[in-house]
Write a protein that holds these residues in place. Sequence first.
Motif, PDB file in Angstrom:
ATOM      1  N   CYS A  39       0.824  -1.207   0.000  1.00  0.00           N
ATOM      2  CA  CYS A  39       0.000   0.000   0.000  1.00  0.00           C
ATOM      3  C   CYS A  39       0.855   1.251   0.000  1.00  0.00           C
ATOM      4  CB  CYS A  39      -0.899   0.019   1.234  1.00  0.00           C
ATOM      5  SG  CYS A  39      -1.993  -1.402   1.310  1.00  0.00           S
ATOM      6  N   GLY A  40       0.595   2.131  -0.944  1.00  0.00           N
ATOM      7  CA  GLY A  40       1.292   3.407  -0.976  1.00  0.00           C
ATOM      8  C   GLY A  40       0.733   4.345   0.082  1.00  0.00           C
ATOM      9  N   SER A  41       1.604   5.193   0.626  1.00  0.00           N
ATOM     10  CA  SER A  41       1.158   6.225   1.568  1.00  0.00           C
ATOM     11  C   SER A  41       1.290   7.601   0.930  1.00  0.00           C
ATOM     12  CB  SER A  41       1.991   6.187   2.848  1.00  0.00           C
ATOM     13  OG  SER A  41       1.783   4.974   3.516  1.00  0.00           O
ATOM     14  N   SER A  42       2.417   7.826   0.273  1.00  0.00           N
ATOM     15  CA  SER A  42       2.666   9.078  -0.444  1.00  0.00           C
ATOM     16  C   SER A  42       2.644   8.748  -1.938  1.00  0.00           C
ATOM     17  CB  SER A  42       4.041   9.607  -0.064  1.00  0.00           C
ATOM     18  OG  SER A  42       5.012   8.626  -0.421  1.00  0.00           O
ATOM     19  N   ILE A  43       2.810   9.764  -2.781  1.00  0.00           N
ATOM     20  CA  ILE A  43       2.848   9.498  -4.221  1.00  0.00           C
ATOM     21  C   ILE A  43       4.097   8.680  -4.574  1.00  0.00           C
ATOM     22  CG2 ILE A  43       3.955  11.696  -4.938  1.00  0.00           C
ATOM     23  CD1 ILE A  43       1.052   9.979  -6.796  1.00  0.00           C
ATOM     24  N   GLU A  44       5.211   8.948  -3.887  1.00  0.00           N
ATOM     25  CA  GLU A  44       6.425   8.148  -4.125  1.00  0.00           C
ATOM     26  C   GLU A  44       6.174   6.700  -3.710  1.00  0.00           C
ATOM     27  OE1 GLU A  44       6.503  10.987  -2.200  1.00  0.00           O
ATOM     28  OE2 GLU A  44       7.335  12.325  -3.724  1.00  0.00           O
ATOM     29  N   GLY A  45       5.493   6.527  -2.580  1.00  0.00           N
ATOM     30  CA  GLY A  45       5.166   5.179  -2.102  1.00  0.00           C
ATOM     31  C   GLY A  45       4.252   4.446  -3.070  1.00  0.00           C
ATOM     32  N   ALA A  46       3.331   5.195  -3.672  1.00  0.00           N
ATOM     33  CA  ALA A  46       2.416   4.588  -4.646  1.00  0.00           C
ATOM     34  C   ALA A  46       3.193   4.137  -5.878  1.00  0.00           C
ATOM     35  CB  ALA A  46       1.325   5.593  -5.028  1.00  0.00           C
ATOM     36  N   ARG A  47       4.123   4.996  -6.330  1.00  0.00           N
ATOM     37  CA  ARG A  47       4.947   4.623  -7.504  1.00  0.00           C
ATOM     38  C   ARG A  47       5.752   3.371  -7.207  1.00  0.00           C
ATOM     39  NH1 ARG A  47       7.111  10.625  -7.797  1.00  0.00           N
ATOM     40  NH2 ARG A  47       5.364  11.623  -8.871  1.00  0.00           N
ATOM     41  N   MET A  48       6.303   3.314  -6.002  1.00  0.00           N
ATOM     42  CA  MET A  48       7.148   2.169  -5.678  1.00  0.00           C
ATOM     43  C   MET A  48       6.309   0.905  -5.471  1.00  0.00           C
ATOM     44  SD  MET A  48      10.498   2.225  -3.430  1.00  0.00           S
ATOM     45  CE  MET A  48      11.311   0.695  -2.970  1.00  0.00           C
ATOM     46  N   SER A  49       5.104   1.070  -4.948  1.00  0.00           N
ATOM     47  CA  SER A  49       4.197  -0.080  -4.803  1.00  0.00           C
ATOM     48  C   SER A  49       3.889  -0.670  -6.173  1.00  0.00           C
ATOM     49  CB  SER A  49       2.894   0.345  -4.133  1.00  0.00           C
ATOM     50  OG  SER A  49       3.141   0.825  -2.840  1.00  0.00           O
ATOM     51  N   LEU A  50       3.644   0.215  -7.133  1.00  0.00           N
ATOM     52  CA  LEU A  50       3.357  -0.239  -8.496  1.00  0.00           C
ATOM     53  C   LEU A  50       4.568  -0.956  -9.089  1.00  0.00           C
ATOM     54  CD1 LEU A  50       1.664  -0.392 -11.059  1.00  0.00           C
ATOM     55  CD2 LEU A  50       2.336   1.945 -11.596  1.00  0.00           C
ATOM     56  N   LYS A  51       5.755  -0.400  -8.848  1.00  0.00           N
ATOM     57  CA  LYS A  51       6.983  -1.006  -9.379  1.00  0.00           C
ATOM     58  C   LYS A  51       7.171  -2.415  -8.793  1.00  0.00           C
ATOM     59  CE  LYS A  51      11.860   0.193 -10.044  1.00  0.00           C
ATOM     60  NZ  LYS A  51      12.644  -0.606  -9.069  1.00  0.00           N
TER      61      LYS A  51
END
Length: 256
Positions: A39-51
Amino acid sequence: MKLDIFDSHAHYDDEAFNEDREQVIREIAEVGVIGVLNCGSSIEGARMSLKLAEEKAMFYAAVGIHPEYADSVNDGMLKEISNMARSNKVKAIGEIGLDYYYEENPSREVQREAFRKQMKLAEELSLPVVIHDRDAHEDTLNIIREFPAVRGVVHCFSGSTEFARECLKAGYYIGVTGVVTFKNAKKIVEVVKDVPLNRLLVETDCPYMAPVPFRGKRNRSDYIVHILEVMADIKGLTVEEMCKYTVQNVGDLLNL
Ligand code: NI
């Protein structure tokens, strides 16, 4: 004992895994973890979750902005989240919600606005949501009721049995963390007792919330066995049976 465990809420993008992320992910797979919703928390976290989800077969992503970062939510960011959701490995919008615990968090009004915008996005995209609710039960419930077409999970559930029943009525699942294994856990034990087997999920919220006997240490998905043991005990089931229900449930919620 090797169980097929699905961790419905994890943060392997967290810097706590920077030194050995690949190794930990290999190890949890070896001992029986078959799925992880990162689960992403920030936009960077969301990008990394997708990766992570695109690189690893057993990983899926939830993309969204945590209430802690509610003041960063703007149209461009919502557009990016919506673009990410085109990936077939993105299975939910999250984690989103309200956190009234920390004084330094964005104002309640700003949090509610970011929450509503992302609920609307989930509705448009026909995706379930992963809800973070800390000390904000009433407002959380009011907002989820504004979006009756949206389903989801209230993760790291911390409310009462009455609140859980209202969440169930609204079509939500209840996410259970290592807190259920803590000596002083009372509320969540009552909730697990009360909630039907087809609406319970298990999660680490790793790197946080490690269950006993790892309390205070860095958490990881294979530790879920300790959560399942306690839940199985509460429900009068074997650990294998309890595990099977939770895997079935997360599959139903995320349309896997
Ligand atoms: Ni989380």
